[in-house]
Write an enzyme that holds these catalytic residues in place. Structure first.
Site, PDB file in Angstrom:
ATOM      1  N   PRO A  43       0.839  -1.191   0.000  1.00  0.00           N
ATOM      2  CG  PRO A  43      -0.145  -1.142   2.120  1.00  0.00           C
ATOM      3  CD  PRO A  43       0.700  -1.980   1.220  1.00  0.00           C
ATOM      4  CG  HIS A  44       1.702   3.006  -3.154  1.00  0.00           C
ATOM      5  ND1 HIS A  44       1.473   1.692  -3.523  1.00  0.00           N
ATOM      6  CD2 HIS A  44       1.295   3.759  -4.188  1.00  0.00           C
ATOM      7  CE1 HIS A  44       0.959   1.668  -4.738  1.00  0.00           C
ATOM      8  NE2 HIS A  44       0.831   2.908  -5.161  1.00  0.00           N
ATOM      9  N   GLY A  45       0.978   5.883  -0.784  1.00  0.00           N
ATOM     10  CA  GLY A  45       0.252   7.122  -1.023  1.00  0.00           C
ATOM     11  C   GLY A  45       1.135   8.325  -0.774  1.00  0.00           C
TER      12      GLY A  45
END
Lengths: 621, 154
Positions: B65-67
């Protein structure tokens, strides 16, 4: 007399068996199978085991019938969707491409061989068509999973160019046989009118015949065993009918095959299996007969020039013709190069080269022998290198979905439904508890030798056999449910990008997270629509769209061409543009020429500039 | 360059327990909040936003997951090894038990993507992944994550 029957049968069956066994070798080593068939024929012929076969008319007759059978099967096995997808480029290749190849090759042959212009063109026409069987077989046996449009184009081209090459060859033979050379204008007029008439009649007869066959089969309740024979006989009838009224019998059988194969016949699979087997036999017989007919010892004195002409065809005539024909269709440079390379010549060219002999031309034998050597060269050079070239050009796409283990069965008396027997594979969605939709009517489960109702079977386990009645429109959806798990192997991750995104989400989401610059119009689109738009409206499985700094990859497309799966690659540089061998691409040649000229022009000016362009040239080569 | 630039031993949760994707993301956000000194809620919303675009489960039980987040000072990671895998809507439908969360500053651009692809590459190595699955020691996981990148770096 009795003895002759046994002897001929013995020899004939022995040859066919030998050829069939050689197919095992071919599958194992990926050698061009047709070359082996031809080899068996040559080895048994006049210069080998000494079987004397010198009847040109018989060889041509047998070969033509075999070709009719092969073309019918080729049409039969081509779904309309594929035909439609590839029709424009493939038919251009089959018509303009054949003419161009003939002209370029013929002009070259005129310079290098002691033949007059028409005879040179005749040789060109004979070797101008690509061989459907060779192309199909190599693509399938080599496990070469090509992009859809490329594959369709190659398959449709190889099926449709035979009639045109045949027409051209036979017309040239008949003109030559008259003994007087007409002037160029009369000749081209005669060719154009004859061509339109010949192909027009052939196509019409094929259409009428095809629909007639479909109607007949629907009306008659034929025995399953008889049906394929019935279809085959009708196909040959169409072939003969078209030919006898001045049309192209070969085009007629192909068209008829296309119509019958796409009519959604109840027993299509029975016919299909039979056709498939028969087309193998036709292929074997054709190559055996042609191999037997040839006399390899005659090749020796002309081998060098034949080989040279073969290479000329492979490296010059075909690439130029293909490049020109595909200009309007937006194929990429690697795709165009690959289509040039898959211009395999095969039995049809040898068969056509018999016509100058049967037509009684002075140089008939020479033309035949040259064509034979050219075909050999093409089978060896191109046949052996298709796989590696496709890989190098980056045209191979990873297979779609996992392994499906299924059997399709015909249902007597039930139109539009089929019975599918799926074997449950470990890791498939059904094995992990996914329900089979109600429209699929799962009816029977066989588990450990015991049969039970689907309702009573509970959750499916690996190894179960599930029998499903289904409307023939749905199998593709079912395949997904029963497909084994697709392992995400590192190469695929490189190919399809590390992450998945939902094509239905707005493109602005993508912009917010990964920051590719979008235009205002594009901001209003969904990701799927963005991809389609950037691809010019037509997205295809495995297409890539560069949106610096990321790259979007089409992972799946539904039946209507809508993008339903998109991957994001974070390293667009991971897949550099493949380098196309220069000799296969006119575009590449032009680039080099421009580069060369630029280099030449800058030479008189400053020294530094020269070395700069020179080093640039080096990095490109 | 290796993953040790992106993550510290304190940001590794070697034996996390989570029952769902949502809970897992919450726990990751909680840890990331401690590392970045940003509100947990903001981090959670950011990564959830990315999951809505498509699961970051990359297959073989791994998710990344990333952002991007305006308050983050540098690219920073949190790693979790789960005691038992949870469903992550991954591409291959396999439940996920190794998660690398990556947060980047708003202006990180190319560095963000480079870091992501490096993580993806490290976690694509079957040997490394098997070793990580076999240990409950944060230091060992840290060592595995940072050493594997070195021999492959060009």
């Amino acid at each position: 007399m009795d003895q002759t029957i046994y002897l001929v049968t013995l020899v004939g069956t022995a040859l066919v068996l030998a050829a069939s066994f050689s197919s095992l070798i071919a599958f194992r080593f990926g050698a061009p199978l047709l070359l082996l068939f031809l080899g068996v024929g040559l080895a048994s012929g006049a210069d080998g085991l000494g079987i004397q076969f010198d009847n040109a008319r018989l060889a041509y007759f047998v070969g033509s019938l075999a070709l009719a059978v092969i073309l019918f099967e080729s049409g039969f096995g081509t779904p309309f969707a594929i035909f439609k997808q590839a029709a424009a480029p493939a038919l251009t290749l089959a018509t303009v491409g054949v003419l161009l190849t003939t002209a370029i090759f013929g002009a070259a042959a005129y310079y290098f061989v002691h033949l007059n212009m028409l005879e040179s063109m005749l040789l060109g026409a004979a070797v101008s068509s690509t061989d459907a069987a060779a192309v199909f077989f190599l693509l399938r046996a080599g496990n070469i999973n090509l992009r859809d449009r490329l594959r369709s184009t190659l398959e449709v081209e190889s099926g449709t160019n035979d009639p045109i090459a045949i027409f051209l060859t036979i017309t040239l033979v008949s003109i030559l046989a008259l003994g007087e050379l007409p002037n160029a204008f009369e000749l081209s007029l005669e060719l154009a009118v004859g061509f339109a008439e010949h192909m027009g009649i052939g196509a019409v007869v094929g259409l009428i015949g095809g629909y007639g066959v479909v109607r007949l089969i629907e009306k008659l309740e034929l025995d399953h065993g008889l049906l394929p024979i019935f279809v085959l006989t009708l196909a040959l009838l169409i072939f003969a009918a078209a030919g006898s009224v001045g049309g192209s019998g070969f085009l007629a059988v192909y068209v008829a095959g296309l119509i019958v194969g796409n009519a959604g016949m109840r027993n299509a699979s029975v016919v299909k299996r039979f056709q498939h087997g028969l087309s193998w036999l036709a292929q074997i017989i054709m190559f055996l007969v042609l191999g037997l007919y040839a006399t390899p010892s005659e090749f020796v004195p002309i081998f060098g020039i034949g080989l040279f002409l073969g290479l000329l065809l492979i490296f010059v005539a075909r690439p130029i013709a293909v490049w020109f024909c595909l200009l309007p269709f937006g194929f990429t440079r690697p795709e165009t190069a690959f289509i040039s390379w898959v211009g395999l010549r095969g039995s049809v060219s040898i068969l056509l080269a018999i016509t100058p002999i049967t037509g009684g031309l002075e140089h008939g034998r020479l033309i035949f022998n040259l064509a034979f050597i050219i075909v050999l060269a093409s089978l060896v050079v191109q046949g052996w290198t298709i796989g590696p070239l496709a890989r190098r050009l980056g045209l191979i796409v990873p297979p779609r979905g996992g392994l499906v283990d299924k059997v399709e069965l015909e249902l007597p008396g039930s139109a539009r439904h089929e019975l599918l027997a799926y074997r449950v594979v470990a890791g498939s969605p059904v094995e992990r508890g996914q329900r089979i939709p109600r429209w699929a009517r799962p009816s029977l489960v066989v588990r450990g030798g015991r049969s039970m109702k689907y309702q009573d079977a509970g959750r499916l386990v690996a190894g179960d056999n599930v029998y499903i009645f289904v409307s023939d429109r749905y199998p593709r959806l079912l395949d997904r449910l029963f497909a084994g798990r697709t392992d995400v192997d590192p190469e695929d991750a490189d190919f399809f990008g590390a992450f998945a995104v939902d094509p239905a989400r707005p493109a602005t989401d993508l912009e917010a997270i990964y920051g590719p610059p979008l235009t205002d119009a594009e901001r209003k689109l969904s990701i799927g629509a963005l991809v389609s738009t950037r691809l010019g409206g037509r997205a295809e499985y495995a297409d890539r769209v560069l949106l610096d700094p990321i790259e979007l990859i089409v992972r799946d497309v539904d039946e209507n061409g809508k993008v339903v799966g998109v991957g994001v690659s974070l390293e667009p540089m991971a897949t550099p543009a493949p380098r196309v061998p220069i000799f296969l691409s006119a575009g590449e040649m032009w680039d080099r020429f421009v580069l060369f000229r630029a280099r030449f022009r800058t030479r008189p000016s400053g020294q530094g500039e020269v070395s700069a362009t020179a080093s640039e040239a080096e990095t490109k080569t | 360059m290796d993953l040790s630039d992106l993550i510290e031993v304190s940001a590794i949760m070697p034996a996390l327990k989570a029952n769902s994707k949502k809970q897992l993301l919450q726990l990751l956000a909680e840890k990331a909040a401690a590392v970045t000194e940003l509100p947990e809620r903001v981090i959670f919303d950011t990564i959830l936003q990315r999951e809505r675009l498509g699961s970051t489960g990359v297959g073989n039980g791994i998710a990344i997951p990333h952002g991007k987040l305006s308050g983050v000072k540098k690219i920073v990671g949190v790693f979790a090894r789960l005691e038992s895998p949870v469903d992550f809507e991954a591409l291959d439908d396999q439940p996920v038990d190794l998660v690398f969360l990556l947060l980047a500053p708003e202006g990180a651009g190319a560095d963000h993507l480079k870091a992501l692809s490096r993580i993806a590459r490290v976690l694509r190595d079957n040997e490394t992944v098997a070793k990580i699955r076999g240990t409950r020691d944060a230091n060992a996981i840290y060592a595995l994550l940072s050493e594997t990148a070195t021999p492959h770096a060009a």
